[in-house]
Design an enzyme around this catalytic site. Structure first.
Site, mmCIF file in Angstrom:
data_model
loop_
_atom_site.group_PDB
_atom_site.id
_atom_site.type_symbol
_atom_site.label_atom_id
_atom_site.label_comp_id
_atom_site.label_asym_id
_atom_site.label_seq_id
_atom_site.Cartn_x
_atom_site.Cartn_y
_atom_site.Cartn_z
ATOM 1 N N GLU A 264 9.122 -4.006 13.026
ATOM 2 C CA GLU A 264 8.914 -2.841 12.167
ATOM 3 C C GLU A 264 7.615 -2.176 12.618
ATOM 4 O OE1 GLU A 264 7.799 -3.749 8.063
ATOM 5 O OE2 GLU A 264 8.994 -2.044 7.391
ATOM 6 N N PHE B 94 0.815 -1.222 0.000
ATOM 7 C CA PHE B 94 0.000 0.000 0.000
ATOM 8 C C PHE B 94 0.840 1.261 0.000
ATOM 9 C CE2 PHE B 94 0.983 0.005 4.524
ATOM 10 C CZ PHE B 94 1.078 1.366 4.790
ATOM 11 N N LYS C 183 -1.227 -7.169 -9.222
ATOM 12 C CA LYS C 183 -2.172 -7.318 -8.105
ATOM 13 C C LYS C 183 -1.771 -6.260 -7.071
ATOM 14 C CE LYS C 183 -2.972 -8.516 -4.411
ATOM 15 N NZ LYS C 183 -3.377 -7.492 -3.379
ATOM 16 N N CYS D 37 9.576 1.805 3.562
ATOM 17 C CA CYS D 37 10.509 0.722 3.892
ATOM 18 C C CYS D 37 11.923 1.250 4.046
ATOM 19 C CB CYS D 37 10.470 -0.361 2.826
ATOM 20 S SG CYS D 37 11.200 0.169 1.291
ATOM 21 N N GLU E 33 -4.927 -3.780 -1.848
ATOM 22 C CA GLU E 33 -6.373 -3.504 -1.782
ATOM 23 C C GLU E 33 -6.682 -2.238 -0.976
ATOM 24 O OE1 GLU E 33 -4.554 -5.859 -0.460
ATOM 25 O OE2 GLU E 33 -5.618 -7.093 1.002
ATOM 26 N N ARG E 34 -5.622 -1.651 -0.333
ATOM 27 C CA ARG E 34 -5.833 -0.424 0.445
ATOM 28 C C ARG E 34 -5.998 0.800 -0.450
ATOM 29 N NH1 ARG E 34 -7.124 -3.342 4.233
ATOM 30 N NH2 ARG E 34 -5.518 -4.430 5.411
ATOM 31 N N SER F 76 5.365 -6.966 3.437
ATOM 32 C CA SER F 76 5.937 -7.308 4.743
ATOM 33 C C SER F 76 6.690 -8.656 4.660
ATOM 34 C CB SER F 76 4.822 -7.375 5.782
ATOM 35 O OG SER F 76 3.858 -8.319 5.378
HETATM 36 P P1 NAD Z 1 1.552 -6.578 3.128
HETATM 37 O O1 NAD Z 1 2.565 -7.647 3.221
HETATM 38 O O2 NAD Z 1 0.436 -6.570 4.116
HETATM 39 O O3 NAD Z 1 0.838 -6.602 1.694
HETATM 40 C C1 NAD Z 1 1.588 -6.615 0.490
HETATM 41 C C2 NAD Z 1 0.787 -7.353 -0.576
HETATM 42 O O4 NAD Z 1 0.576 -8.705 -0.154
HETATM 43 C C3 NAD Z 1 -0.587 -6.751 -0.840
HETATM 44 O O5 NAD Z 1 -0.821 -6.747 -2.233
HETATM 45 C C4 NAD Z 1 -1.526 -7.689 -0.107
HETATM 46 O O6 NAD Z 1 -2.786 -7.774 -0.728
HETATM 47 C C5 NAD Z 1 -0.810 -9.022 -0.162
HETATM 48 N N1 NAD Z 1 -1.098 -9.863 1.014
HETATM 49 C C6 NAD Z 1 -1.359 -9.438 2.278
HETATM 50 N N2 NAD Z 1 -1.578 -10.491 3.092
HETATM 51 C C7 NAD Z 1 -1.452 -11.604 2.339
HETATM 52 C C8 NAD Z 1 -1.550 -13.004 2.620
HETATM 53 N N3 NAD Z 1 -1.825 -13.464 3.845
HETATM 54 N N4 NAD Z 1 -1.355 -13.871 1.617
HETATM 55 C C9 NAD Z 1 -1.067 -13.425 0.374
HETATM 56 N N5 NAD Z 1 -0.965 -12.110 0.061
HETATM 57 C C10 NAD Z 1 -1.144 -11.209 1.025
HETATM 58 O O7 NAD Z 1 2.355 -5.178 3.153
HETATM 59 P P2 NAD Z 1 1.762 -3.709 3.224
HETATM 60 O O8 NAD Z 1 1.236 -3.458 4.590
HETATM 61 O O9 NAD Z 1 0.898 -3.438 2.058
HETATM 62 O O10 NAD Z 1 3.107 -2.869 2.995
HETATM 63 C C11 NAD Z 1 3.987 -2.516 4.025
HETATM 64 C C12 NAD Z 1 5.169 -3.452 4.090
HETATM 65 O O11 NAD Z 1 5.863 -3.452 2.852
HETATM 66 C C13 NAD Z 1 6.202 -3.039 5.123
HETATM 67 O O12 NAD Z 1 6.660 -4.177 5.786
HETATM 68 C C14 NAD Z 1 7.310 -2.411 4.283
HETATM 69 O O13 NAD Z 1 8.591 -2.437 4.876
HETATM 70 C C15 NAD Z 1 7.257 -3.265 3.079
HETATM 71 N N6 NAD Z 1 7.884 -2.610 1.932
HETATM 72 C C16 NAD Z 1 9.072 -3.103 1.504
HETATM 73 C C17 NAD Z 1 9.708 -2.504 0.435
HETATM 74 C C18 NAD Z 1 11.027 -3.032 -0.072
HETATM 75 O O14 NAD Z 1 11.388 -2.730 -1.191
HETATM 76 N N7 NAD Z 1 11.736 -3.824 0.699
HETATM 77 C C19 NAD Z 1 9.125 -1.402 -0.206
HETATM 78 C C20 NAD Z 1 7.890 -0.947 0.272
HETATM 79 C C21 NAD Z 1 7.277 -1.570 1.330
#
Ligand code: NAD
Length: 499
Positions: free
Chosen positions: A384, A149, A173, A281, A176-177, A226
């Site tokens: 985090e 998101f 994909k 991140c 969804e936020r 994450s």
């Molecule tokens: P998230 O892991 O909750 O969601 C990321 C994606 O995974 C979304 O598209 C979501 O729909 C999907 N998802 C969520 N739960 C799932 C599940 N149980 N099974 C399958 N798919 C699922 O992350 P977020 O809250 O959207 O983003 C924040 C996180 O992203 C933080 O941890 C941040 O550090 C990380 N981030 C990392 C980078 C990098 O390059 N390392 C860059 C940006 C963000």
């Protein structure tokens, strides 16, 4: 209420699963739209159609594909303000920061205009008598990107632009936020000349993600989000024979040496710790001053700067430093972690828990927090937080500070502030973290370098954007060709070696 569906075969279509997720306006706390959550059948149909469209797109010469990227860049610039407004409305970040989100994605699209050069491959003339050898970079077919998101414009573009420039079809994909901007990007891609079906945006949650991981036609998956989800996606995708790269969470340390310019370091910490409400991140979430005197002077400089931060809705334009966090669940989790820090005995030097904004009482705003005397055993140090919370861990020496950052399970980014070149060089060489800033708090590499962390911040072996993206989204085919001249000698029965 607005319903956001999917982008399939060049048009917006309604979802058919009957399942939806709420899309909030984080500034007001209202649910402003419902986004459709795709079923496995919807995802599979989108992939089948993309696979058909990929054949002609993959055969289109790379220069024509690059021209689509060129046009896309000019459309992004044309619609910059519109995209930024839609982004801020769903994410909550300030308008200048939303423009930065679009801009850092756009820069990767600019890099992809050079695709013909990056896809040239290798050639050896006369590798043997009458034998030439050449390696081609061919598209992997249908690739997918699953994005978080916190950068709803930048990260989808980091994924789709190189994939498409390499001649692949792409299934996005998004989170969804905040699904509106990814849908707008798909519309602009169509306007730029991308054939229908080559880019599909399928909105959804775990069901759509699992369908991507299990779909046999998809050969590559890129993920950002994450760490627990990154690991899950990496393992399931790899078990299904796909190439997978997953970028996960972070806990970025900034080390402040006694010889650092402390005014510069304090300004850097405020921007890197609280910008975008800490939902980056590459945010700095841990300050590590070396020596108690450095720590005391740093905290004294930080407190007034943090107390002066302007927290407000994106509609205030330039007049706000950061906005609300993304959902009520995110707010609750951040405040729970703050409480755990207090309970564990950390010193809460700036307490933002009672923050409330007149007229926006239902928004997901959180005041800034600064902790001092945090220790490595505390949950606020290990996890985090992804909110406007900066923790200070005091170190007594450079070696202790270095070890602290090296021992943390995450390895996305880090920074050191010092006036000493020797210390800076030593730090850059020894630290086990992927992106390093020297007097630069958020060292996000530019589009023509690559982006990626180490340790639990990454699963997979290639970085995002830059030349690595072109390796990830292509596979190598090597051709050995003989056009013999003169007398034919008959079959060869030993393995050929070049003399
Ligand atoms: P998230 O892991 O909750 O969601 C990321 C994606 O995974 C979304 O598209 C979501 O729909 C999907 N998802 C969520 N739960 C799932 C599940 N149980 N099974 C399958 N798919 C699922 O992350 P977020 O809250 O959207 O983003 C924040 C996180 O992203 C933080 O941890 C941040 O550090 C990380 N981030 C990392 C980078 C990098 O390059 N390392 C860059 C940006 C963000």
């Amino acid at each position: 209420m607005e319903e956001i569906g999917h982008w399939i075969d060049g048009k917006r279509v309604a979802g058919t699963s009957g399942r939806f997720a709420d899309v909030w306006n984080p500034a007001t706390g209202e649910v402003q739209a419902k986004v459709a959550l795709a079923s496995k059948a919807e995802l599979d149909a989108a992939v089948a159609s993309a696979a058909k469209a990929q054949v002609a797109w993959g055969a289109t010469n790379p220069q024509r594909r690059a021209r689509v990227m060129m046009k896309f860049v000019s459309l992004l610039n044309r619609d910059m303000d519109k995209l930024a407004e839609a982004l801020s409305r769903e994410h909550g970040k300030t308008l200048p920061d939303a423009r930065g989100d679009v801009q850092r994605g756009l820069e990767v699209v600019e890099f992809c205009i050079g695709a013909p050069h990056l896809l040239k491959g290798e050639y050896t003339d006369s590798a043997g008598p009458g034998i030439d050898m050449y390696s081609m970079r061919q598209p992997i077919g249908v690739a997918a990107g699953i994005t978080p998101f916190n950068f709803p414009a930048m990260i989808p573009m980091w994924k789709m632009a190189p994939a498409l420039a390499c001649g692949n079809a792409f299934i996005l994909k998004p989170s969804e936020r905040d699904p509106s901007v990814p849908m707008m990007l798909a519309e602009l891609m169509q306007e730029a000349g991308l054939p229908d079906g080559v880019l599909q945006v399928v909105n959804g949650d775990k069901e759509a993600v699992d369908a991507i991981l299990d779909n046999p036609t998809i050969s590559g998956v890129g993920f950002v989000g994450s760490t627990p989800i990154a690991q899950y996606i990496y393992e399931r995708g790899c078990a299904n024979g796909k190439r997978v790269q997953c970028f996960g969470g972070a806990k970025n340390h900034m080390i402040i040496m006694p010889d650092a310019d402390l005014d510069q370091a304090a300004d850097a910490l405020v921007g890197a710790g609280y910008g975008a409400a800490g939902e980056r991140c590459m945010a700095i979430s841990v300050a590590v001053p070396v020596g108690d005197e450095t720590a005391d002077r740093l905290i004294a400089k930080l407190v007034p700067k943090i107390e002066a931060l302007k927290v407000g809705p994106y509609t205030s334009g330039e007049d706000v430093d950061y906005g609300p966090v993304v959902t009520p669940m995110a707010k609750e989790n951040i405040l729970r972690l703050v409480q755990s820090g207090v309970d564990a005995g950390a010193e809460l030097v700036v307490d933002g828990r009672d923050f409330s904004l007149q007229g926006y009482e239902d928004g997901f705003f959180i005041g800034p927090h600064l902790f001092d005397k945090v220790t490595p055993d505390m949950e606020i140090y290990q996890k985090e937080i992804f909110g406007p919370v900066l923790s200070t861990v005091r170190a007594q020496s450079y070696e202790e500070a270095l070890k602290l950052a090296m021992d943390h399970e995450y390895g996305n980014g880090t920074a050191i502030f010092t006036r000493d070149g020797d210390t800076a060089r030593d730090f850059a060489n020894r630290i086990n973290i992927g992106m390093v800033g020297i007097n630069v708090p958020i060292p996000v590499p530019l589009a023509y370098h690559t982006f990626g962390g180490w340790k639990k911040s990454v699963f997979g072996d290639l970085n995002q954007h830059g030349p690595d993206a072109f390796r990830f989204y292509t596979r190598t085919k090597t051709v050995t060709a003989r056009w013999p001249s003169g007398i034919k000698e008959g079959g060869e029965f030993t393995i050929p070696v070049m003399e």
